[in-house]
Design a protein around this motif. Structure first.
Motif, mmCIF file in Angstrom:
data_model
loop_
_atom_site.group_PDB
_atom_site.id
_atom_site.type_symbol
_atom_site.label_atom_id
_atom_site.label_comp_id
_atom_site.label_asym_id
_atom_site.label_seq_id
_atom_site.Cartn_x
_atom_site.Cartn_y
_atom_site.Cartn_z
ATOM 1 N N PRO A 59 0.830 -1.209 0.000
ATOM 2 C CA PRO A 59 0.000 0.000 0.000
ATOM 3 C C PRO A 59 0.860 1.252 0.000
ATOM 4 C CG PRO A 59 0.074 -0.965 2.192
ATOM 5 C CD PRO A 59 0.780 -1.931 1.284
ATOM 6 N N GLY A 60 0.287 2.384 -0.378
ATOM 7 C CA GLY A 60 1.002 3.649 -0.295
ATOM 8 C C GLY A 60 1.479 3.882 1.125
ATOM 9 N N VAL A 117 9.834 15.088 6.091
ATOM 10 C CA VAL A 117 8.425 14.824 5.794
ATOM 11 C C VAL A 117 7.523 15.794 6.546
ATOM 12 C CG1 VAL A 117 6.555 13.155 6.128
ATOM 13 C CG2 VAL A 117 8.698 12.420 5.099
ATOM 14 N N ALA A 118 7.820 16.037 7.822
ATOM 15 C CA ALA A 118 7.025 16.976 8.615
ATOM 16 C C ALA A 118 7.099 18.387 8.029
ATOM 17 C CB ALA A 118 7.508 16.972 10.061
ATOM 18 N N GLU A 119 8.277 18.787 7.571
ATOM 19 C CA GLU A 119 8.431 20.121 6.985
ATOM 20 C C GLU A 119 7.658 20.245 5.675
ATOM 21 O OE1 GLU A 119 12.008 23.047 5.305
ATOM 22 O OE2 GLU A 119 12.489 21.137 6.288
ATOM 23 N N LYS A 120 7.622 19.167 4.889
ATOM 24 C CA LYS A 120 7.000 19.219 3.570
ATOM 25 C C LYS A 120 5.492 19.034 3.627
ATOM 26 C CE LYS A 120 7.553 17.480 -1.138
ATOM 27 N NZ LYS A 120 8.404 16.689 -2.052
ATOM 28 N N TYR A 121 5.016 18.109 4.467
ATOM 29 C CA TYR A 121 3.602 17.732 4.458
ATOM 30 C C TYR A 121 2.846 18.092 5.737
ATOM 31 C CZ TYR A 121 5.223 14.805 0.579
ATOM 32 O OH TYR A 121 5.786 14.351 -0.588
ATOM 33 N N GLY A 122 3.541 18.540 6.776
ATOM 34 C CA GLY A 122 2.891 18.772 8.061
ATOM 35 C C GLY A 122 3.165 17.611 9.009
ATOM 36 N N GLN A 123 2.578 17.679 10.198
ATOM 37 C CA GLN A 123 2.909 16.707 11.242
ATOM 38 C C GLN A 123 2.417 15.294 10.919
ATOM 39 O OE1 GLN A 123 4.916 16.952 13.909
ATOM 40 N NE2 GLN A 123 5.451 18.943 13.032
ATOM 41 N N GLY A 124 1.129 15.132 10.581
ATOM 42 C CA GLY A 124 0.622 13.814 10.236
ATOM 43 C C GLY A 124 0.884 12.768 11.297
ATOM 44 N N ARG A 125 0.555 13.064 12.546
ATOM 45 C CA ARG A 125 0.920 12.190 13.657
ATOM 46 C C ARG A 125 -0.025 11.003 13.806
ATOM 47 N NH1 ARG A 125 1.519 15.459 18.992
ATOM 48 N NH2 ARG A 125 -0.737 15.635 18.615
ATOM 49 N N TYR A 126 0.505 9.953 14.421
ATOM 50 C CA TYR A 126 -0.298 8.763 14.686
ATOM 51 C C TYR A 126 -1.457 9.088 15.632
ATOM 52 C CZ TYR A 126 -1.650 4.147 16.352
ATOM 53 O OH TYR A 126 -2.375 3.027 16.692
ATOM 54 N N GLY A 136 -3.047 5.978 9.308
ATOM 55 C CA GLY A 136 -2.832 6.873 8.187
ATOM 56 C C GLY A 136 -1.751 7.908 8.442
ATOM 57 N N PHE A 137 -0.959 7.741 9.500
ATOM 58 C CA PHE A 137 0.058 8.741 9.824
ATOM 59 C C PHE A 137 1.105 8.816 8.703
ATOM 60 C CE2 PHE A 137 2.104 4.904 11.358
ATOM 61 C CZ PHE A 137 3.465 5.119 11.180
ATOM 62 N N PHE A 138 1.809 9.945 8.662
ATOM 63 C CA PHE A 138 2.762 10.211 7.584
ATOM 64 C C PHE A 138 4.057 9.439 7.847
ATOM 65 C CE2 PHE A 138 0.955 14.722 6.609
ATOM 66 C CZ PHE A 138 -0.262 14.138 6.286
ATOM 67 N N ARG A 139 4.407 8.572 6.931
ATOM 68 C CA ARG A 139 5.625 7.781 7.046
ATOM 69 C C ARG A 139 6.752 8.425 6.236
ATOM 70 N NH1 ARG A 139 1.108 4.690 7.430
ATOM 71 N NH2 ARG A 139 1.165 2.867 8.802
ATOM 72 N N PRO A 168 2.039 19.002 -2.765
ATOM 73 C CA PRO A 168 2.151 19.403 -1.362
ATOM 74 C C PRO A 168 1.400 18.476 -0.406
ATOM 75 C CG PRO A 168 0.545 20.784 -2.460
ATOM 76 C CD PRO A 168 1.140 19.903 -3.525
ATOM 77 N N GLU A 169 0.592 17.573 -0.946
ATOM 78 C CA GLU A 169 -0.176 16.651 -0.111
ATOM 79 C C GLU A 169 0.555 15.309 0.014
ATOM 80 O OE1 GLU A 169 -2.950 17.565 1.405
ATOM 81 O OE2 GLU A 169 -2.804 19.558 0.470
ATOM 82 N N TYR A 170 0.514 14.749 1.226
ATOM 83 C CA TYR A 170 1.063 13.410 1.450
ATOM 84 C C TYR A 170 0.100 12.405 0.836
ATOM 85 C CZ TYR A 170 2.498 9.181 3.985
ATOM 86 O OH TYR A 170 2.899 7.908 4.322
ATOM 87 N N ALA A 171 0.511 11.755 -0.259
ATOM 88 C CA ALA A 171 -0.396 10.860 -0.986
ATOM 89 C C ALA A 171 0.384 9.764 -1.699
ATOM 90 C CB ALA A 171 -1.236 11.651 -1.985
ATOM 91 N N PRO A 172 1.080 8.895 -0.957
ATOM 92 C CA PRO A 172 1.842 7.818 -1.605
ATOM 93 C C PRO A 172 0.917 6.811 -2.281
ATOM 94 C CG PRO A 172 1.772 7.480 0.769
ATOM 95 C CD PRO A 172 1.164 8.827 0.519
ATOM 96 N N LYS A 173 1.409 6.201 -3.357
ATOM 97 C CA LYS A 173 0.597 5.309 -4.187
ATOM 98 C C LYS A 173 0.973 3.844 -3.955
ATOM 99 C CE LYS A 173 -1.404 8.803 -6.195
ATOM 100 N NZ LYS A 173 -1.292 9.008 -7.640
ATOM 101 N N PRO A 174 0.003 2.940 -4.143
ATOM 102 C CA PRO A 174 0.279 1.503 -3.981
ATOM 103 C C PRO A 174 0.991 0.925 -5.194
ATOM 104 C CG PRO A 174 -1.988 1.812 -4.661
ATOM 105 C CD PRO A 174 -1.418 3.191 -4.481
ATOM 106 N N VAL A 175 1.692 -0.176 -4.970
ATOM 107 C CA VAL A 175 2.311 -0.928 -6.059
ATOM 108 C C VAL A 175 2.037 -2.420 -5.856
ATOM 109 C CG1 VAL A 175 4.138 0.726 -6.588
ATOM 110 C CG2 VAL A 175 4.516 -1.027 -4.854
#
Length: 242
Positions: free
Chosen positions: A17-18, A108-117, A123-126, A200-207
């Motif tokens: 998954p992304g 990642v935090a600087e680019k997309y924001g905190q995105g904390r668990y 869905g937190f930012f990895r 600018p949005e955290y949106a990784p894609k699945p493979v």
């Protein structure tokens, strides 16, 4: 250079998954197909000799000995011992980046924001550094072993002034590449956005990953013959198994 994708019996399939990550040994004689399911994917990848992990992917040598700044079908991925960890036998995307590396947690935090668990749960930012280190730890590898990463499905160009440029839309939904392993190769990967992706949005894609058994002599002809250096690289690899 290009090679067509063929329909082959599938040994195993797995969805990454992304934001996900995984690691495995791609066995000698196996072929791994990676498929960008939605378009715009990026897979950051490391490779090691499965049984002597001090031998690992060397991207400067990979580019230098094949006289290229991009990787696609017909190219080999070299270790620092001059052996072929894997080769790209087919590719519908046409360009894979060896310059961009991965982001760490602070970036990642600087680019997309905190995105904390705490707020987002699973869905937190990895980030690529931590994702790769999690997988590497399963194989007794650590931060000092996190060196050069290949970013599959992404295109980064260099202009006349030496500036890097990320080209959006390089990979479309359904684009694939195939990696054939002439030796037992430990593969560590994560599916996250490229560090230079301007979204600018955290949106990784699945493979999608799928494993196949192939005719080793036939599948590697394009890579063996695309450069004289590659014939020597395959020779070095085959000597390892004498």
């Amino acid at each position: 250079m290009s090679a067509s994708l063929a329909i082959r019996p599938t040994l195993y399939e797995e969805l990454v998954p992304g934001g996900g990550h995984t690691s495995f040994i791609l066995k000698r004689g196996q072929l791994l197909r990676l498929t960008d399911l939605e378009g715009g994917a990026n897979v950051s990848l490391l490779m090691f000799n499965a049984y002597e992990k001090s031998e690992r992917l060397n991207l400067p040598d990979t580019l230098k000995c094949q006289h290229t700044a991009k990787l696609t079908a017909g190219h080999c991925l070299y270790s620092d011992m001059g052996r072929v960890l894997a080769c790209i036998t087919a590719d519908t995307c046409g360009w894979h980046d060896s310059f961009g590396g991965v982001l760490n947690a602070d970036e990642v935090a600087e680019k997309y924001g905190q995105g904390r668990y705490q707020e987002l749960r699973n869905g937190f930012f990895r980030n690529g550094t931590d994702n790769l280190l999690v997988e590497m730890g399963k194989w007794n590898l650590n931060l000092q072993d996190l060196l050069m990463t290949l970013n599959l499905f992404s295109k980064v160009t260099v202009d006349a002034n030496g500036s890097f440029g990320f080209e959006s839309g390089n990979s479309k939904a359904g684009d694939c590449l195939e990696l054939y392993a002439p030796m037992d190769t430990l593969v560590v990967l994560t599916s996250l956005q490229h560090p230079m992706d301007p979204n600018p949005e955290y949106a990784p894609k699945p493979v999608q990953l799928s494993w196949h058994r192939v005719d080793s002599d036939g599948i590697s002809v394009l890579c063996r013959t695309s450069r004289p250096e590659n014939a020597r690289g395959f020779h070095n690899t085959e000597r390892f198994y004498i």
